[in-house]
Design a protein around this motif. Sequence first.
Motif, PDB file in Angstrom:
ATOM      1  N   GLU A   1      -8.468  14.781  -4.948  1.00  0.00           N
ATOM      2  CA  GLU A   1      -8.509  15.863  -3.964  1.00  0.00           C
ATOM      3  C   GLU A   1      -8.458  15.326  -2.540  1.00  0.00           C
ATOM      4  OE1 GLU A   1      -8.134  18.798  -5.090  1.00  0.00           O
ATOM      5  OE2 GLU A   1      -8.356  18.063  -7.157  1.00  0.00           O
ATOM      6  N   GLY A   2      -8.383  14.024  -2.382  1.00  0.00           N
ATOM      7  CA  GLY A   2      -8.399  13.414  -1.059  1.00  0.00           C
ATOM      8  C   GLY A   2      -7.019  13.073  -0.528  1.00  0.00           C
ATOM      9  N   PRO A   3      -6.975  12.461   0.639  1.00  0.00           N
ATOM     10  CA  PRO A   3      -5.700  12.191   1.306  1.00  0.00           C
ATOM     11  C   PRO A   3      -4.858  11.126   0.630  1.00  0.00           C
ATOM     12  CG  PRO A   3      -7.524  11.194   2.509  1.00  0.00           C
ATOM     13  CD  PRO A   3      -8.140  12.057   1.459  1.00  0.00           C
ATOM     14  N   GLN A   4      -5.467  10.243  -0.153  1.00  0.00           N
ATOM     15  CA  GLN A   4      -4.658   9.177  -0.753  1.00  0.00           C
ATOM     16  C   GLN A   4      -3.680   9.732  -1.779  1.00  0.00           C
ATOM     17  OE1 GLN A   4      -7.846   6.285  -1.758  1.00  0.00           O
ATOM     18  NE2 GLN A   4      -6.721   4.904  -0.418  1.00  0.00           N
ATOM     19  N   TRP A   5      -4.061  10.793  -2.478  1.00  0.00           N
ATOM     20  CA  TRP A   5      -3.096  11.442  -3.358  1.00  0.00           C
ATOM     21  C   TRP A   5      -2.139  12.318  -2.540  1.00  0.00           C
ATOM     22  CZ3 TRP A   5      -1.630  11.652  -8.531  1.00  0.00           C
ATOM     23  CH2 TRP A   5      -0.764  12.699  -8.859  1.00  0.00           C
ATOM     24  N   ALA A   6      -2.698  13.183  -1.720  1.00  0.00           N
ATOM     25  CA  ALA A   6      -1.891  14.208  -1.056  1.00  0.00           C
ATOM     26  C   ALA A   6      -0.917  13.642  -0.035  1.00  0.00           C
ATOM     27  CB  ALA A   6      -2.818  15.225  -0.383  1.00  0.00           C
ATOM     28  N   ALA A   7      -1.311  12.598   0.664  1.00  0.00           N
ATOM     29  CA  ALA A   7      -0.505  12.128   1.789  1.00  0.00           C
ATOM     30  C   ALA A   7       0.168  10.778   1.551  1.00  0.00           C
ATOM     31  CB  ALA A   7      -1.388  12.047   3.045  1.00  0.00           C
TER      32      ALA A   7
ATOM     33  N   GLN B   1       3.769  10.891   2.452  1.00  0.00           N
ATOM     34  CA  GLN B   1       4.106  11.633   3.665  1.00  0.00           C
ATOM     35  C   GLN B   1       4.251  10.692   4.861  1.00  0.00           C
ATOM     36  OE1 GLN B   1       4.771  15.004   3.283  1.00  0.00           O
ATOM     37  NE2 GLN B   1       4.526  14.294   1.171  1.00  0.00           N
ATOM     38  N   ARG B   2       5.271   9.886   4.821  1.00  0.00           N
ATOM     39  CA  ARG B   2       5.548   8.925   5.879  1.00  0.00           C
ATOM     40  C   ARG B   2       7.035   8.614   5.866  1.00  0.00           C
ATOM     41  NH1 ARG B   2       1.372   5.840   5.126  1.00  0.00           N
ATOM     42  NH2 ARG B   2       0.571   7.283   3.564  1.00  0.00           N
TER      43      ARG B   2
END
Length: 214
Positions: free
Chosen positions: A195-201, A204-205
């Motif tokens: 649920e954190g940024p390491q999965w979601a983002a 995204q770069r």
Amino acid sequence: MKHIDFYLDFISPYAHLAFEHLPQALEGLSYSVAYKPVLLGAILKHHGQLGPAEIPAKRSWTYRHVLWLGHANGIPIEMPASHPYNPLAHLRLALSTSDDGRISRLVAETIFRNVWRGGEEAGDATRLAALAAQLKPKRDMNGDENKALLKRNTDEALQLGVFGTPAYVLDGRLFWGFDGLAMLRAYLAGDAWFEGPQWAAADQRPSLLRSSKS
């Protein structure tokens, strides 16, 4: 209870290993699985990829690696006499036991073990006939309905972002490969990391790769 769609092609040794290891990898968790045959070759073509066995150096490594993984994890596996081979007959046979593109674990297990145990020719006509007699398909394995189910499963997998087999999809999230089973288990067990940024983002770069036309 979480539901997993497991996309597989019998040509893939990693799919065989993952299929065999899945109950152990997810032991103690509540889940259901739908096993869905897909045509790996069509998936690779869609993404502009070569299969591991189409790259000579990678082919050598892949075969040694899967045999090691079987040894290390206690999963019986032997290379077929010829590989890669055309898996269409196995895929269509599997789907001839199905009404909706999903096959039973028993059907998947029977075909995987026929291909990946014994070291024989996977595509041998006599062995295929014996396998069909064992599985008792509902209809002609080469019929249009089986071809349509295979295309539907493959198209569905592509829409979900599948790029190889084995692939597992649940809650709209894609997990891939034999080593992805550990990650799949963590997600099913409720690991907050997902649920954190390491999965979601993570993706995204921008990419610094340039096309050959640049």
